[in-house]
Every structure is written in C-alpha cells, then in structure tokens.
Motif scaffolding. Structure first.
Motif, PDB file in Angstrom:
ATOM      1  N   MET A   1       5.923   1.179  -1.534  1.00 44.07           N
ATOM      2  CA  MET A   1       5.630   1.839  -2.810  1.00 44.07           C
ATOM      3  C   MET A   1       4.284   1.394  -3.359  1.00 44.07           C
ATOM      4  SD  MET A   1       9.433   1.451  -4.470  1.00 44.07           S
ATOM      5  CE  MET A   1       8.939   1.930  -6.124  1.00 44.07           C
ATOM      6  N   MET A   2       3.902   0.146  -3.072  1.00 42.81           N
ATOM      7  CA  MET A   2       2.649  -0.393  -3.574  1.00 42.81           C
ATOM      8  C   MET A   2       1.448   0.168  -2.813  1.00 42.81           C
ATOM      9  SD  MET A   2       2.229  -2.672  -6.068  1.00 42.81           S
ATOM     10  CE  MET A   2       3.723  -3.645  -5.938  1.00 42.81           C
ATOM     11  N   TYR A   3       1.587   0.193  -1.491  1.00 43.42           N
ATOM     12  CA  TYR A   3       0.467   0.636  -0.650  1.00 43.42           C
ATOM     13  C   TYR A   3       0.409   2.154  -0.493  1.00 43.42           C
ATOM     14  CZ  TYR A   3      -0.851  -4.029   1.097  1.00 43.42           C
ATOM     15  OH  TYR A   3      -1.313  -5.314   1.217  1.00 43.42           O
ATOM     16  N   GLY A   4       1.566   2.815  -0.583  1.00 42.62           N
ATOM     17  CA  GLY A   4       1.636   4.243  -0.305  1.00 42.62           C
ATOM     18  C   GLY A   4       0.605   5.083  -1.058  1.00 42.62           C
TER      19      GLY A   4
ATOM     20  N   ARG B   1      -4.022   8.725  -1.171  1.00 41.58           N
ATOM     21  CA  ARG B   1      -5.264   9.176  -1.793  1.00 41.58           C
ATOM     22  C   ARG B   1      -6.431   9.138  -0.810  1.00 41.58           C
ATOM     23  NH1 ARG B   1      -5.698   9.560  -7.339  1.00 41.58           N
ATOM     24  NH2 ARG B   1      -3.753   9.258  -8.480  1.00 41.58           N
ATOM     25  N   HIS B   2      -6.472   8.110   0.028  1.00 37.84           N
ATOM     26  CA  HIS B   2      -7.565   8.015   0.980  1.00 37.84           C
ATOM     27  C   HIS B   2      -7.474   9.127   2.021  1.00 37.84           C
ATOM     28  CE1 HIS B   2     -10.806   5.227   2.460  1.00 37.84           C
ATOM     29  NE2 HIS B   2     -10.741   6.127   3.438  1.00 37.84           N
ATOM     30  N   ALA B   3      -6.274   9.366   2.522  1.00 37.29           N
ATOM     31  CA  ALA B   3      -6.094  10.376   3.562  1.00 37.29           C
ATOM     32  C   ALA B   3      -6.465  11.766   3.069  1.00 37.29           C
ATOM     33  CB  ALA B   3      -4.659  10.356   4.048  1.00 37.29           C
ATOM     34  N   LEU B   4      -6.213  12.055   1.797  1.00 38.22           N
ATOM     35  CA  LEU B   4      -6.496  13.378   1.246  1.00 38.22           C
ATOM     36  C   LEU B   4      -7.851  13.453   0.553  1.00 38.22           C
ATOM     37  CD1 LEU B   4      -3.019  14.450  -0.201  1.00 38.22           C
ATOM     38  CD2 LEU B   4      -4.006  14.910   2.043  1.00 38.22           C
ATOM     39  N   GLY B   5      -8.593  12.372   0.583  1.00 37.96           N
ATOM     40  CA  GLY B   5      -9.917  12.384  -0.029  1.00 37.96           C
ATOM     41  C   GLY B   5      -9.893  12.431  -1.543  1.00 37.96           C
ATOM     42  N   ARG B   6      -8.808  11.969  -2.133  1.00 39.10           N
ATOM     43  CA  ARG B   6      -8.711  11.953  -3.591  1.00 39.10           C
ATOM     44  C   ARG B   6      -9.250  10.641  -4.129  1.00 39.10           C
ATOM     45  NH1 ARG B   6      -3.039  13.825  -5.842  1.00 39.10           N
ATOM     46  NH2 ARG B   6      -4.379  13.901  -7.693  1.00 39.10           N
TER      47      ARG B   6
ATOM     48  N   ALA C   1      -3.342  -0.178  17.375  1.00 38.21           N
ATOM     49  CA  ALA C   1      -4.198  -1.298  16.960  1.00 38.21           C
ATOM     50  C   ALA C   1      -4.288  -1.378  15.438  1.00 38.21           C
ATOM     51  CB  ALA C   1      -5.588  -1.149  17.573  1.00 38.21           C
ATOM     52  N   VAL C   2      -4.427  -0.229  14.773  1.00 37.47           N
ATOM     53  CA  VAL C   2      -4.474  -0.215  13.310  1.00 37.47           C
ATOM     54  C   VAL C   2      -3.192  -0.815  12.746  1.00 37.47           C
ATOM     55  CG1 VAL C   2      -4.432   1.287  11.275  1.00 37.47           C
ATOM     56  CG2 VAL C   2      -6.078   1.717  13.111  1.00 37.47           C
ATOM     57  N   ASN C   3      -2.075  -0.430  13.318  1.00 38.03           N
ATOM     58  CA  ASN C   3      -0.789  -0.943  12.855  1.00 38.03           C
ATOM     59  C   ASN C   3      -0.658  -2.444  13.100  1.00 38.03           C
ATOM     60  OD1 ASN C   3       1.852  -0.256  11.718  1.00 38.03           O
ATOM     61  ND2 ASN C   3       2.665  -0.826  13.701  1.00 38.03           N
ATOM     62  N   ASP C   4      -1.023  -2.883  14.312  1.00 39.25           N
ATOM     63  CA  ASP C   4      -0.839  -4.285  14.688  1.00 39.25           C
ATOM     64  C   ASP C   4      -1.840  -5.218  14.011  1.00 39.25           C
ATOM     65  OD1 ASP C   4       1.195  -3.472  16.342  1.00 39.25           O
ATOM     66  OD2 ASP C   4       0.001  -3.523  18.182  1.00 39.25           O
ATOM     67  N   GLU C   5      -3.077  -4.769  13.883  1.00 42.47           N
ATOM     68  CA  GLU C   5      -4.145  -5.658  13.414  1.00 42.47           C
ATOM     69  C   GLU C   5      -4.424  -5.570  11.919  1.00 42.47           C
ATOM     70  OE1 GLU C   5      -7.622  -4.975  15.833  1.00 42.47           O
ATOM     71  OE2 GLU C   5      -6.405  -4.756  17.637  1.00 42.47           O
ATOM     72  N   LEU C   6      -4.165  -4.397  11.332  1.00 43.88           N
ATOM     73  CA  LEU C   6      -4.501  -4.216   9.919  1.00 43.88           C
ATOM     74  C   LEU C   6      -3.275  -4.060   9.033  1.00 43.88           C
ATOM     75  CD1 LEU C   6      -6.749  -3.861   7.810  1.00 43.88           C
ATOM     76  CD2 LEU C   6      -6.758  -1.407   8.357  1.00 43.88           C
ATOM     77  N   VAL C   7      -2.409  -3.126   9.383  1.00 45.57           N
ATOM     78  CA  VAL C   7      -1.295  -2.795   8.488  1.00 45.57           C
ATOM     79  C   VAL C   7      -0.238  -3.887   8.455  1.00 45.57           C
ATOM     80  CG1 VAL C   7       0.567  -1.164   8.030  1.00 45.57           C
ATOM     81  CG2 VAL C   7      -1.671  -0.329   8.785  1.00 45.57           C
ATOM     82  N   ILE C   8       0.292  -4.265   9.603  1.00 45.77           N
ATOM     83  CA  ILE C   8       1.389  -5.237   9.632  1.00 45.77           C
ATOM     84  C   ILE C   8       1.002  -6.572   8.984  1.00 45.77           C
ATOM     85  CG2 ILE C   8       2.822  -6.658  11.156  1.00 45.77           C
ATOM     86  CD1 ILE C   8       3.132  -4.254  12.974  1.00 45.77           C
TER      87      ILE C   8
END
Length: 201
Positions: A163-166, A171-176, A125-132
C-alpha cells in the motif's frame, strides 16, 4: 614482486574505477538522450573503457542502468528509526520521490520499467536487486514498530508495504506527477490508519 602504489593501482582499484565510470556514464547519457538512445558503445566511449570491459560485468544497457539506479536508491532513501514509525515512513517515501523525480535517476528508472515488460531477465533482476531489498527494509522497520507496540500485533505488514509503495509505482508507470510532501503525509497516515483498524471477521 611489484608492490602496488598510488601510481600503480591494483587490479581491484582499476576495476572499481572502470565500474564507477561506466555507471556514471550510463546515467548521464540516459538523462541527456533518453533511455532508448543509450547504447553500450556510447557508454563505453563516455566512460573511457572498452566494450569488452563492460560485457565482462553486464549483458545489456538495462543491467548497467539497473545497477546504477539500485546503488543510488540504496544510498539515497534512508529509513531511520526515530521511534516514530509514521515520521520515519514519511522520510523514506519522501526521499524515494525526490530520487525518482531527479533528472539523473528519473529517465533511467522510467526506461527500466518499460524495458522489463519484454525482458524477463531484467524483470527478475529488478525484483531481486531493487524491489525485494527495499520491501524487506520497510517490512523490518514496521516489524520493529509492531514489536514496540506502535502497530497492532495482527497488522498485515506485507500488505501495508504494498500500500505504501503501490501509488509511487503506479504514478511512475503512467507518467503521472508524484505526490508532494502533503500527499505523502496523507498517504502514510491512511496506511497507518488502515493498519490500526481491526480487520473484519
């Protein structure tokens, strides 16, 4: 037949009011208590709706919060077309950073990212509704810039979007901490420079 009035709203209006109240309640509870402590029962009580009403639309709290985050990201991260692709991307990335660091969206988004690691349905759902949809938005804007001659015709646009979103997801995933305005400008400049540099044969 009874004609609906302001005091006797239609089922559609009642449903939308309940849906909106549920999304708001979920975000509020997540901001107050953290993702892990949010329950369907608490959301229903805060929203003033029944659990049955909630389960009619969503199967889990993750699905509720994903809907809430998706709506806010879609409305709060515009990608303008001023004719300057670099400036437009800075605007877009900057708005995403503000959203993900806000006390309303930040805790919910962090919880969703953690949850999707062991919830395959939520991950899809995250992939289909938010990311894509967001990736497609940026790709189309860059494609337009390419057609206008702002980017080389052989530029790898899908890679450029990653490269833009990565760095943001990393940073979010690692809490930085997220990049500040100057770092966002540097990020976009580096991606644009990479696009305009001929690939090695």
């Amino acid at each position: 037949m009874i004609t609906p009035s302001v005091s006797d709203p239609s089922p559609r209006r009642r449903s939308e009011k309940s849906r909106s109240a549920t999304l708001s309640a979920a975000l509020e509870l997540c901001a107050e208590n953290g993702y892990g402590k949010v329950t369907i029962e608490a959301i229903a009580a805060r929203a003033g709706v029944s659990k049955k009403t909630i389960y009619r639309w969503w199967s889990t709290k993750g699905a509720i919060l994903l809907d809430a985050v998706t709506e806010l990201v879609a409305s709060g991260s515009p990608l303008p077309d001023t004719g300057d692709i670099e400036a437009d991307l800075r605007t877009h990335i900057g708005s995403l950073v503000r959203l993900f660091t806000s006390p309303v969206i930040g805790p919910a988004y962090t919880g969703i990212l953690a949850e999707l690691l062991h919830d395959e349905r939520l991950a899809r759902a995250v992939n289909d509704e938010l990311v894509i949809p967001r990736v497609a938005l940026v790709y189309q804007r860059m494609r337009g810039a390419q057609e206008q001659g702002q980017l080389p015709p052989d530029a790898d646009l899908p890679l450029a979007v990653e490269m833009m979103y990565g760095p943001l997801y990393y940073r979010h995933a690692l809490g930085r901490s997220y990049p500040d305005e100057q770092r966002i400008e540097t990020l976009v400049a580096h991606v644009m420079r990479a696009l305009r540099t001929p690939a090695p044969s």
